[in-house]
Scaffold this motif. Structure first.
Motif, PDB file in Angstrom:
ATOM      1  N   LYS A 196      42.595  78.143  42.917  1.00 40.48           N
ATOM      2  CA  LYS A 196      42.960  78.405  41.529  1.00 40.48           C
ATOM      3  C   LYS A 196      44.169  77.596  41.061  1.00 40.48           C
ATOM      4  O   LYS A 196      44.140  76.959  40.007  1.00 40.48           O
ATOM      5  CB  LYS A 196      43.220  79.901  41.352  1.00 40.48           C
ATOM      6  N   ALA A 197      45.267  77.615  41.815  1.00 37.68           N
ATOM      7  CA  ALA A 197      46.500  76.946  41.380  1.00 37.68           C
ATOM      8  C   ALA A 197      46.285  75.452  41.204  1.00 37.68           C
ATOM      9  O   ALA A 197      46.748  74.852  40.230  1.00 37.68           O
ATOM     10  CB  ALA A 197      47.620  77.210  42.386  1.00 37.68           C
ATOM     11  N   ALA A 198      45.586  74.823  42.153  1.00 41.28           N
ATOM     12  CA  ALA A 198      45.349  73.381  42.070  1.00 41.28           C
ATOM     13  C   ALA A 198      44.415  73.050  40.908  1.00 41.28           C
ATOM     14  O   ALA A 198      44.581  72.028  40.236  1.00 41.28           O
ATOM     15  CB  ALA A 198      44.763  72.875  43.385  1.00 41.28           C
ATOM     16  N   ILE A 199      43.425  73.902  40.656  1.00 40.49           N
ATOM     17  CA  ILE A 199      42.490  73.678  39.553  1.00 40.49           C
ATOM     18  C   ILE A 199      43.224  73.778  38.213  1.00 40.49           C
ATOM     19  O   ILE A 199      42.989  72.986  37.297  1.00 40.49           O
ATOM     20  CB  ILE A 199      41.327  74.695  39.623  1.00 40.49           C
ATOM     21  N   ILE A 200      44.135  74.740  38.102  1.00 43.13           N
ATOM     22  CA  ILE A 200      44.925  74.880  36.868  1.00 43.13           C
ATOM     23  C   ILE A 200      45.765  73.630  36.633  1.00 43.13           C
ATOM     24  O   ILE A 200      45.864  73.123  35.512  1.00 43.13           O
ATOM     25  CB  ILE A 200      45.823  76.134  36.937  1.00 43.13           C
ATOM     26  N   GLU A 201      46.377  73.103  37.702  1.00 44.51           N
ATOM     27  CA  GLU A 201      47.198  71.897  37.582  1.00 44.51           C
ATOM     28  C   GLU A 201      46.346  70.695  37.164  1.00 44.51           C
ATOM     29  O   GLU A 201      46.764  69.873  36.339  1.00 44.51           O
ATOM     30  CB  GLU A 201      47.897  71.604  38.917  1.00 44.51           C
ATOM     31  N   ALA A 202      45.142  70.583  37.730  1.00 47.03           N
ATOM     32  CA  ALA A 202      44.243  69.485  37.357  1.00 47.03           C
ATOM     33  C   ALA A 202      43.839  69.602  35.893  1.00 47.03           C
ATOM     34  O   ALA A 202      43.742  68.594  35.175  1.00 47.03           O
ATOM     35  CB  ALA A 202      43.006  69.498  38.252  1.00 47.03           C
ATOM     36  N   THR A 203      43.619  70.837  35.432  1.00 49.26           N
ATOM     37  CA  THR A 203      43.260  71.064  34.030  1.00 49.26           C
ATOM     38  C   THR A 203      44.396  70.633  33.117  1.00 49.26           C
ATOM     39  O   THR A 203      44.169  69.986  32.081  1.00 49.26           O
ATOM     40  CB  THR A 203      42.938  72.558  33.794  1.00 49.26           C
ATOM     41  N   ARG A 204      45.614  70.981  33.491  1.00 46.31           N
ATOM     42  CA  ARG A 204      46.784  70.624  32.682  1.00 46.31           C
ATOM     43  C   ARG A 204      46.929  69.103  32.581  1.00 46.31           C
ATOM     44  O   ARG A 204      47.137  68.552  31.489  1.00 46.31           O
ATOM     45  CB  ARG A 204      48.042  71.245  33.287  1.00 46.31           C
ATOM     46  N   GLY A 224      52.302  76.665  44.259  1.00 45.17           N
ATOM     47  CA  GLY A 224      51.132  76.910  45.092  1.00 45.17           C
ATOM     48  C   GLY A 224      51.422  77.226  46.543  1.00 45.17           C
ATOM     49  O   GLY A 224      50.495  77.435  47.330  1.00 45.17           O
ATOM     50  N   VAL A 225      52.700  77.305  46.936  1.00 41.88           N
ATOM     51  CA  VAL A 225      53.011  77.580  48.348  1.00 41.88           C
ATOM     52  C   VAL A 225      53.126  79.077  48.633  1.00 41.88           C
ATOM     53  O   VAL A 225      53.234  79.479  49.791  1.00 41.88           O
ATOM     54  CB  VAL A 225      54.306  76.867  48.800  1.00 41.88           C
ATOM     55  N   GLY A 226      53.119  79.904  47.585  1.00 47.13           N
ATOM     56  CA  GLY A 226      53.145  81.355  47.802  1.00 47.13           C
ATOM     57  C   GLY A 226      54.503  82.001  47.633  1.00 47.13           C
ATOM     58  O   GLY A 226      54.788  83.031  48.246  1.00 47.13           O
ATOM     59  N   GLN A 231      41.295  52.412  28.034  1.00 50.83           N
ATOM     60  CA  GLN A 231      40.050  51.670  27.882  1.00 50.83           C
ATOM     61  C   GLN A 231      39.039  52.153  28.934  1.00 50.83           C
ATOM     62  O   GLN A 231      39.164  51.847  30.116  1.00 50.83           O
ATOM     63  CB  GLN A 231      40.309  50.173  28.024  1.00 50.83           C
ATOM     64  N   GLU A 232      38.022  52.878  28.478  1.00 56.87           N
ATOM     65  CA  GLU A 232      37.085  53.541  29.386  1.00 56.87           C
ATOM     66  C   GLU A 232      36.299  52.566  30.243  1.00 56.87           C
ATOM     67  O   GLU A 232      35.908  52.894  31.368  1.00 56.87           O
ATOM     68  CB  GLU A 232      36.134  54.437  28.587  1.00 56.87           C
ATOM     69  N   GLU A 233      36.056  51.372  29.735  1.00 53.79           N
ATOM     70  CA  GLU A 233      35.289  50.407  30.512  1.00 53.79           C
ATOM     71  C   GLU A 233      36.131  49.798  31.635  1.00 53.79           C
ATOM     72  O   GLU A 233      35.606  49.205  32.575  1.00 53.79           O
ATOM     73  CB  GLU A 233      34.737  49.301  29.602  1.00 53.79           C
ATOM     74  N   LEU A 234      37.452  49.977  31.558  1.00 57.18           N
ATOM     75  CA  LEU A 234      38.357  49.416  32.560  1.00 57.18           C
ATOM     76  C   LEU A 234      38.921  50.453  33.522  1.00 57.18           C
ATOM     77  O   LEU A 234      39.133  50.165  34.705  1.00 57.18           O
ATOM     78  CB  LEU A 234      39.537  48.709  31.867  1.00 57.18           C
ATOM     79  N   THR A 235      39.200  51.661  33.011  1.00 58.73           N
ATOM     80  CA  THR A 235      40.008  52.639  33.763  1.00 58.73           C
ATOM     81  C   THR A 235      39.318  53.984  33.884  1.00 58.73           C
ATOM     82  O   THR A 235      38.747  54.500  32.910  1.00 58.73           O
ATOM     83  CB  THR A 235      41.376  52.829  33.082  1.00 58.73           C
ATOM     84  N   THR A 236      39.393  54.578  35.082  1.00 61.37           N
ATOM     85  CA  THR A 236      38.922  55.952  35.303  1.00 61.37           C
ATOM     86  C   THR A 236      40.038  56.761  35.938  1.00 61.37           C
ATOM     87  O   THR A 236      40.694  56.303  36.877  1.00 61.37           O
ATOM     88  CB  THR A 236      37.691  55.990  36.233  1.00 61.37           C
ATOM     89  N   LEU A 237      40.259  57.952  35.417  1.00 67.04           N
ATOM     90  CA  LEU A 237      41.228  58.881  35.990  1.00 67.04           C
ATOM     91  C   LEU A 237      40.477  59.804  36.945  1.00 67.04           C
ATOM     92  O   LEU A 237      39.571  60.535  36.541  1.00 67.04           O
ATOM     93  CB  LEU A 237      41.886  59.696  34.879  1.00 67.04           C
ATOM     94  N   MET A 238      40.842  59.756  38.208  1.00 70.83           N
ATOM     95  CA  MET A 238      40.195  60.575  39.234  1.00 70.83           C
ATOM     96  C   MET A 238      41.061  61.820  39.466  1.00 70.83           C
ATOM     97  O   MET A 238      42.120  61.744  40.090  1.00 70.83           O
ATOM     98  CB  MET A 238      40.036  59.784  40.530  1.00 70.83           C
ATOM     99  N   LEU A 239      40.636  62.955  38.951  1.00 68.29           N
ATOM    100  CA  LEU A 239      41.373  64.204  39.079  1.00 68.29           C
ATOM    101  C   LEU A 239      41.032  64.846  40.416  1.00 68.29           C
ATOM    102  O   LEU A 239      39.899  65.270  40.643  1.00 68.29           O
ATOM    103  CB  LEU A 239      40.992  65.162  37.945  1.00 68.29           C
ATOM    104  N   VAL A 240      42.004  64.906  41.313  1.00 71.84           N
ATOM    105  CA  VAL A 240      41.776  65.475  42.640  1.00 71.84           C
ATOM    106  C   VAL A 240      42.340  66.886  42.680  1.00 71.84           C
ATOM    107  O   VAL A 240      43.473  67.129  42.243  1.00 71.84           O
ATOM    108  CB  VAL A 240      42.427  64.612  43.744  1.00 71.84           C
ATOM    109  N   THR A 241      41.546  67.826  43.199  1.00 71.97           N
ATOM    110  CA  THR A 241      41.998  69.213  43.314  1.00 71.97           C
ATOM    111  C   THR A 241      41.497  69.813  44.615  1.00 71.97           C
ATOM    112  O   THR A 241      40.558  69.295  45.233  1.00 71.97           O
ATOM    113  CB  THR A 241      41.491  70.057  42.124  1.00 71.97           C
ATOM    114  N   ARG A 242      42.124  70.864  45.045  1.00 70.55           N
ATOM    115  CA  ARG A 242      41.564  71.712  46.093  1.00 70.55           C
ATOM    116  C   ARG A 242      40.684  72.760  45.402  1.00 70.55           C
ATOM    117  O   ARG A 242      40.885  73.051  44.223  1.00 70.55           O
ATOM    118  CB  ARG A 242      42.681  72.436  46.856  1.00 70.55           C
ATOM    119  N   PRO A 243      39.758  73.358  46.107  1.00 72.35           N
ATOM    120  CA  PRO A 243      38.956  74.423  45.504  1.00 72.35           C
ATOM    121  C   PRO A 243      39.732  75.738  45.474  1.00 72.35           C
ATOM    122  O   PRO A 243      39.312  76.755  46.028  1.00 72.35           O
ATOM    123  CB  PRO A 243      37.723  74.497  46.423  1.00 72.35           C
TER     124      PRO A 243
END
Length: 575
Positions: free
Chosen positions: A213-221, A335-337, A199-211
């Motif tokens: 590549k690996a973290a951005i891909i995970e946020a996209t998934r 993402g740790v290398g 329910q959009e009026e009740l809930t927001t998903l806050m996608l947190v990422t580092r700037p």
């Protein structure tokens, strides 16, 4: 992209913070909760992250009972431990069978329910209670959750077979999630929780990422999976953005961050985007929480870091040679290398005159070109998606022969779990190792201890394979004893000098202990402390790494090394 300021957000009642481990979900969630409470809202903050450092952030002892934070009277905080909750849930399912089923069967049931998927189910159970509690809803203006459920968990819980006796009657194989029949009385509560999430009026998903590549891909998934389930109200928060550069290292970081952000997938770009600048301090204590999102930052004192002699990766490689290791895994969270370190180890062994076979799941096309000048290294590129798809198809083909459509749908969803991916890749790795008797095999991405035990306990892997091939491959039978042979095998634990990666590595470490897999060495990768940066923010952050380097030194009994920070490009081509 605009700075993350709450007066621009118009936040909904429920806020879920999600993202890859170590991106700063807890930090941003805590700062958000503190800011809202300081502005007069009544706020509840709940963490269900198994690697949560909520107690450190607030510098307050927390439990699963909501507690008011001193100096923030409008804020109450609860810290659920999903690992403990998962253990309690596991016992609630297994306990009734004690004294009835043989010990081997009980061990098999327990191992099935020792993976990350069961922890996710237990975590979902905890915040579903909060999400559907009317008294909580009425008492607070905002309810904030540190760590949202994964799409895999939500899909699993929505399938009819998850609530039937399918798993009790099924004799064709095991589920990564164990016996979900123990949750049968929670169906209505879960359905209401999932409805609230969408329910959009009740809930927001806050996608947190580092700037990065690996973290951005995970946020996209995560975004894609949850969007498919109708959770469409999403915002993107880029945490740790370096705003200025004044030395070669800070300039490299700045350029890399800008490049990775410019290449952000279109699916994320459609959401409102915010950023939190990289700060010089660790965000612990109320004052730092209040300062994190403030435009006016305190001056940064000039940092003089003590010069400490740090062991290097070359010392670990020297030990591998001296002890004549034949199978070497690099292991750690995404993402740790791990891949970069596996390549460096392979090259060092080759230079020492060893015949080396490098097996990796890295999809980068340039990998073979990068190693072309070292003819002694034979590279096996395992196509992760191809192996996973092939394994899924084998299992599903067998399932369709005897199961109903509902039960097949359950198996299909179960096959999307992290454990399934490890099993599929493990089969490919086992075949490579089996063929490489006269080489040192360096393998990027090891199976977790849970996966190994899942495969080994009470022939559960044999049951898994019966749905497809009908027998356990000889390569698997041979490999498991070899992995437990300390004289032959070593797992190098790769981590970062930060809170969450170290705690996640400790859980992997415990898994390997349970599986009796040899693992002596740790590597702290991408250390800013090991560089010679003169940038005041980076130098201050380097000082914050010391406690985590010392922690790794302690848990490894001194068997560790530190690798300095390098850019993505350098990691691929320089070493």
């Amino acid at each position: 992209m605009q700075r993350y300021e709450l007066n621009q957000l118009n936040p909904t009642k429920y806020l879920f913070f999600t993202g890859k481990g170590g991106v700063g979900k807890t930090t941003v969630a805590c700062a958000t909760a503190t800011s809202l409470a300081d502005n007069g809202a009544k706020v509840m903050l709940v963490s269900t992250d198994p690697a949560s450092n909520l107690q450190d952030v607030f510098q307050t002892e927390l439990t699963n009972k909501p507690k008011t934070i001193d100096s923030i009277p409008n804020l109450r905080v609860a810290n659920f431990d999903p690992v403990t909750a998962a253990a309690e849930y596991k016992e609630s399912v297994v306990g009734p069978y004690r004294g009835i089923l043989p010990d081997s069967a009980l061990e098999n049931m327990e191992e099935q329910m020792s993976g990350s998927c069961t922890v996710e189910i237990a975590a979902f159970n905890e915040f579903a209670n909060f999400l559907t509690d009317k008294s909580v809803e009425e008492a607070y203006d905002h309810i904030i959750f540190d760590t949202a459920p994964t799409g895999h968990t939500l899909r699993m819980l929505q399938l009819p077979s998850a609530w039937s006796n399918y798993l009790d009657e099924n004799t064709t194989g095991v589920s990564c999630l164990g016996q979900l029949s123990g949750l049968g009385d929670k169906k209505e509560m879960y359905a209401e929780a999932v409805k609230t999430l969408s329910q959009e009026e009740l809930t927001t998903l806050m996608l947190v990422t580092r700037p990065q590549k690996a973290a951005i891909i995970e946020a996209t998934r995560a975004s894609d999976e949850l969007s498919q389930l109708g959770i469409l109200s999403q915002k993107l928060i880029v945490n740790g953005l370096l705003e200025t550069a004044d030395d070669p290292i800070s300039q490299t970081i700045y350029d890399q961050q800008q490049k990775d952000l410019s290449e952000m997938p279109a699916g994320l770009k459609k959401f409102e985007q915010f950023y939190v600048p990289l700060r010089a301090y660790n965000v612990t204590g109320i004052q730092n929480l209040r300062t994190l999102l403030d435009k006016n930052q305190p001056p940064i004192s000039e940092q003089t870091n003590p010069a400490i002699e740090l062991p290097t990766l070359s010392e670990i490689v020297a030990d591998f040679i001296a002890t004549d290791k034949k199978i070497i895994f690099t292991m750690g969270k995404g993402g740790v290398g791990k891949t970069t370190i596996a390549i460096q180890i392979a090259k060092a062994l080759s230079k020492a005159g060893k015949k080396v076979h490098l097996a990796t799941t890295d999809p980068a096309d340039h990998l073979s070109l990068y190693l072309a000048e070292t003819k002694e290294i034979f590279v096996s590129h395992i196509d992760e998606e191809k192996e996973l798809q092939a394994y899924q198809e084998e299992v599903l083909a067998k399932a369709r022969e005897t199961m109903s459509a509902d039960d097949v749908a359950y198996v299909e969803e179960d096959l999307r779990s992290p454990c399934t991916q490890e099993i599929a890749i493990f089969r490919a790795f086992a075949e490579i190792v089996d063929k490489a008797e006269n080489e040192i095999v360096v393998i990027d991405t090891a199976p977790t201890g849970h996966t190994l035990l899942l495969l080994d306990s009470t022939q559960s892997y044999a049951k898994e394979v019966e749905r497809s091939a009908g027998e356990v491959p000889a390569s698997i039978k041979k490999l498991l004893p070899r992995l437990q042979n300390k004289a032959e095998t070593e797992v190098l634990m790769v981590t970062l000098p930060e809170t969450t990666p170290v705690y996640e590595s400790l859980r992997l470490d415990a898994d390997l202990d349970r599986a009796k897999i040899a693992h002596t060495w740790w590597l702290v990768n991408q250390s800013m402390y090991a560089t010679d940066t003169s940038n005041v923010i980076l130098k201050a952050r380097a000082a914050n790494e010391i406690e985590w380097i010392e922690k790794v030194a302690e848990v490894s009994n001194g068997h560790f090394a530190v690798a300095e920070w390098v850019s993505d490009f350098e990691a691929e081509f320089v070493h």
